[in-house]
Write a protein that holds these residues in place. Structure first.
Motif, short mmCIF file in Angstrom:
data_model
loop_
_atom_site.label_atom_id
_atom_site.label_comp_id
_atom_site.label_asym_id
_atom_site.label_seq_id
_atom_site.Cartn_x
_atom_site.Cartn_y
_atom_site.Cartn_z
N HIS A 224 0.84 -1.20 0.00
CA HIS A 224 0.00 0.00 0.00
C HIS A 224 0.88 1.25 0.00
N LEU A 225 1.99 1.18 0.74
CA LEU A 225 2.90 2.31 0.86
C LEU A 225 3.57 2.64 -0.47
N LEU A 226 3.75 1.63 -1.31
CA LEU A 226 4.46 1.79 -2.58
C LEU A 226 3.89 2.94 -3.41
N ILE A 227 2.57 2.93 -3.61
CA ILE A 227 1.95 3.95 -4.45
C ILE A 227 1.73 5.25 -3.68
N GLU A 228 1.26 5.13 -2.44
CA GLU A 228 0.92 6.33 -1.68
C GLU A 228 2.15 7.17 -1.33
N HIS A 229 3.25 6.51 -1.01
CA HIS A 229 4.38 7.21 -0.39
C HIS A 229 5.62 7.29 -1.28
N CYS A 230 5.87 6.26 -2.09
CA CYS A 230 7.16 6.16 -2.78
C CYS A 230 7.12 6.55 -4.25
N GLY B 134 11.01 -5.05 -3.25
CA GLY B 134 10.71 -5.12 -1.82
C GLY B 134 11.86 -4.61 -0.97
N LYS B 135 13.08 -5.03 -1.31
CA LYS B 135 14.26 -4.57 -0.56
C LYS B 135 14.45 -3.06 -0.70
N SER B 136 14.17 -2.54 -1.89
CA SER B 136 14.35 -1.10 -2.12
C SER B 136 13.33 -0.28 -1.33
N ILE B 137 12.07 -0.74 -1.30
CA ILE B 137 11.04 -0.01 -0.55
C ILE B 137 11.38 -0.02 0.94
N TYR B 138 11.87 -1.16 1.43
CA TYR B 138 12.28 -1.24 2.84
C TYR B 138 13.43 -0.27 3.11
N TRP B 139 14.39 -0.22 2.19
CA TRP B 139 15.53 0.69 2.35
C TRP B 139 15.06 2.14 2.39
N ARG B 140 14.16 2.52 1.48
CA ARG B 140 13.68 3.91 1.42
C ARG B 140 12.95 4.31 2.69
N THR B 141 12.10 3.40 3.18
CA THR B 141 11.20 3.78 4.27
C THR B 141 11.79 3.54 5.66
N MET B 142 12.60 2.48 5.82
CA MET B 142 13.05 2.10 7.15
C MET B 142 14.54 2.31 7.41
N ALA C 295 17.14 4.26 5.00
CA ALA C 295 17.55 5.62 4.63
C ALA C 295 16.52 6.65 5.07
N VAL C 296 15.27 6.23 5.20
CA VAL C 296 14.14 7.11 5.59
C VAL C 296 14.13 8.34 4.66
N VAL C 297 14.03 8.07 3.37
CA VAL C 297 14.17 9.12 2.36
C VAL C 297 13.07 10.17 2.48
N GLU C 298 11.81 9.73 2.42
CA GLU C 298 10.70 10.69 2.43
C GLU C 298 10.53 11.38 3.78
N ASP C 299 10.63 10.62 4.87
CA ASP C 299 10.29 11.16 6.19
C ASP C 299 11.46 11.78 6.93
N ASP C 300 12.64 11.79 6.33
CA ASP C 300 13.79 12.42 6.98
C ASP C 300 14.60 13.25 5.98
N ILE C 301 15.23 12.59 5.02
CA ILE C 301 16.13 13.30 4.10
C ILE C 301 15.40 14.40 3.33
N PRO D 231 31.47 9.28 6.27
CA PRO D 231 30.83 8.51 5.19
C PRO D 231 29.30 8.59 5.25
N GLU D 232 28.74 8.66 6.47
CA GLU D 232 27.29 8.74 6.62
C GLU D 232 26.74 10.04 6.02
N THR D 233 27.43 11.16 6.27
CA THR D 233 26.98 12.44 5.73
C THR D 233 27.14 12.47 4.22
N LEU D 234 28.21 11.87 3.72
CA LEU D 234 28.43 11.82 2.27
C LEU D 234 27.33 11.00 1.60
N GLU D 235 26.97 9.87 2.21
CA GLU D 235 25.91 9.03 1.65
C GLU D 235 24.58 9.77 1.68
N ARG D 236 24.30 10.47 2.77
CA ARG D 236 23.06 11.25 2.86
C ARG D 236 23.01 12.32 1.78
#
Length: 527
Positions: free
Chosen positions: A157-163, A192-200, A202-208, A270-275
């Motif tokens: 459900h999160l795939l379409i609504e959020h990502c 599936g792995k990519s959606i998990y990475w984005r949301t849990m 890297a927290v792309v939408e809700d943090d970065i 490295p963490e800041t560079l990746e962000r």
């Protein structure tokens, strides 16, 4: 002792609001066009749609796209039908798939997957919906269930609504199918792995994206310890122009410029560079407009010194691109590589998959760059005709004030959830109709119309969920009206007015905080 009164706080906020509304009004004047659902397509982008992309699918490719959606919906139906107490699920149960749950990590792999153990009937259910031309459908169905160990129903459900946000959901699904050479099982796992990475992770939408440059600026000014340090490191990469987006190549792809000479390993963790790298990727995604689905990376090696070479984070960034931004890069230009670094690039190419490796091209002059980029799109520091130089405008204190309007955000999100439900229902109808039939065409048209409504909805939502960037402040990003890298003279004059107002607004806000400036808004403790 001076104490800021409530009247002072209100006055300061009122000034900020007035400034924001004036700036938004100017922006609307600059970008006003005839209303249209589809974003404008640049003339250079009016090209033949490649095979395997939305709008140009073979019959077998369409069948696999349908199967990818069908696997997800069947999974949702069975899981939600069995989970009677779904309202009492923990966040881990909702968004952490079995493959990532702490209780399963490190365990010896069993003959069947965790999803199969919980829903044994899923194999037979999937048999009815997978493409019939597969040689061993039973084996394929079992592998599909194993792939679903990387999913939860809530993630679908999160795939379409959020990502997905500002592209057709099929465009995202097809990226993963092409990256996996049309292997449905591999694509299901990878997505599936990519959606998990984005949301849990890297927290792309809700943090970065939510905190963005404004959040980093706040950390730099008022943060403590590590947060303050990371805020400065993040902003310094923007200030020096280590990587930025400007212009398009001959195929209409946005260009990400990377100036290697500005990088020093000791300048950031490295963490800041990746962000920072993820942030640049996401800004490049915002610059894409259908039918252009990929970007160009221009790696400028001019002035390279040994201290600029840093391979460890490069491996991390390459891995991030391959796993989470598949089929997103159309060209990688390595410009002005010093003599002796070809061996280095051969080593780097050995790290990447064949798709990325095929994108590398070497250039050594502006003339050779023109094979890929028009002269008026090549910036002048590279010898081009574009009279443009990178400069960084600091975030304005009030630029993200719309993100505080939770009522409007929730209203737009509620409409988005309604559209997501419509899209899911229409997709279910689409995958159940015979391919290439008149009915399938009719359903597909309705489905595409809903997808365009989702895109329009995202651009309405954007200022309420994404912090403004340098590309918003400098007038390049224009929401639903697209991206404009070369504003005309009138627009440049208006942007100058906006910048002057921005500086006045900042000064006004700081003056309100000064007790000597306006004593009427302060109460005094004369103790």
């Amino acid at each position: 002792m001076h104490v800021v009164g409530e009247e002072g706080k209100l006055k300061r906020k009122k000034k900020s609001l007035i400034l924001v509304h004036i700036m938004m009004g100017i922006q609307r004047v600059l970008t006003k066009k005839q209303p249209a659902k589809m974003p404008p397509i640049a003339p250079t982008a009016m090209c033949t749609i490649p095979m395997g992309h939305r709008g140009h699918l073979g019959q077998e490719q369409e069948a696999k796209l349908r199967a990818l959606w069908a696997i997800g919906f069947k999974f949702i139906d069975i899981c939600e039908g069995n989970d009677k107490d779904s309202s009492y699920k923990t966040l881990e149960e909702k968004y952490v798939p079995p493959a990532k749950q702490a209780c399963n990590i490190g365990k010896h792999k069993t003959k069947t997957s965790h999803t199969h153990d919980k829903y044994p009937m899923l194999v037979d259910e999937l048999l009815a919906i997978l493409p019939t031309e597969e040689r061993n459908p039973k084996k394929l169905a079992k592998k599909a269930v194993e792939a679903l160990d990387n999913w939860t129903p809530d993630m679908y459900h999160l795939l379409i609504e959020h990502c997905v946000r500002y592209e057709h959901p099929d465009a995202l699904a097809l990226r993963f199918l092409r990256a996996c050479d049309w292997d449905i099982i591999a694509a299901t796992t990878m997505l599936g792995k990519s959606i998990y990475w984005r949301t849990m992770e890297a927290v792309v939408e809700d943090d970065i994206l939510k905190r963005g440059e404004g959040g980093a600026s706040e950390d730099e000014k008022n943060g403590q310890g590590v947060a303050r340090h990371h805020g400065t490191e993040f902003l310094n990469q923007l200030r020096t122009g280590k990587a930025f987006i400007h212009g398009t190549d001959l195929k209409g792809r946005p260009i990400v410029h990377i100036r290697v000479r500005t990088h020093h390993a000791s300048d950031q963790t490295p963490e800041t560079l990746e962000r920072f790298a993820i942030y640049v990727f996401e800004m490049a995604r915002l610059a894409l407009r259908s039918p252009v689905e990929t970007g160009t990376i221009l790696i400028d090696m001019s002035g390279l010194r040994p201290g600029n070479i840093d391979l460890s984070p490069l491996k991390i960034i390459i891995k991030c691109i391959e796993e989470n931004y598949p089929e997103s890069i159309g060209l990688i230009l390595v410009h002005n590589a010093p003599f002796g670094t070809r061996a280095l690039w051969k080593m780097i190419k050995s790290w990447v998959n064949p798709y990325l490796a095929s994108k590398f091209k070497f250039t050594s002059s502006a003339k050779k760059l023109q094979k890929y980029i028009a002269a008026d799109q090549i910036i002048k520091e590279l010898g081009g005709k574009s009279d443009w130089e990178y400069s960084y405008d600091e975030p304005h204190p009030a630029e993200n004030i719309l993100m505080e309007d939770t009522a409007t955000r929730e209203r737009i999100l509620e409409h988005r959830r309604f559209l997501v439900s419509q899209f899911e229902n229409t997709t279910r109808e689409w995958i159940m109709t015979a391919q290439r039939s008149d009915r399938a065409f009719s359903v597909s048209m309705r489905r595409d119309a809903i997808a365009q409504d989702l895109i329009a909805n995202y651009w309405n939502l954007d200022p309420y969920v994404r912090a403004r960037s340098i590309y918003d402040r400098q007038g390049y990003f224009r929401g639903a009206d697209g991206v404009k890298w070369t504003p005309d003279t009138m627009e440049m004059e208006w942007m100058g007015v906006v910048k002057r107002m921005d500086s006045v607004g900042t000064a006004s806000a700081s003056n309100v905080d000064d007790p000597a400036d306006d004593s009427s808004v302060y109460s005094y403790d004369t103790d």
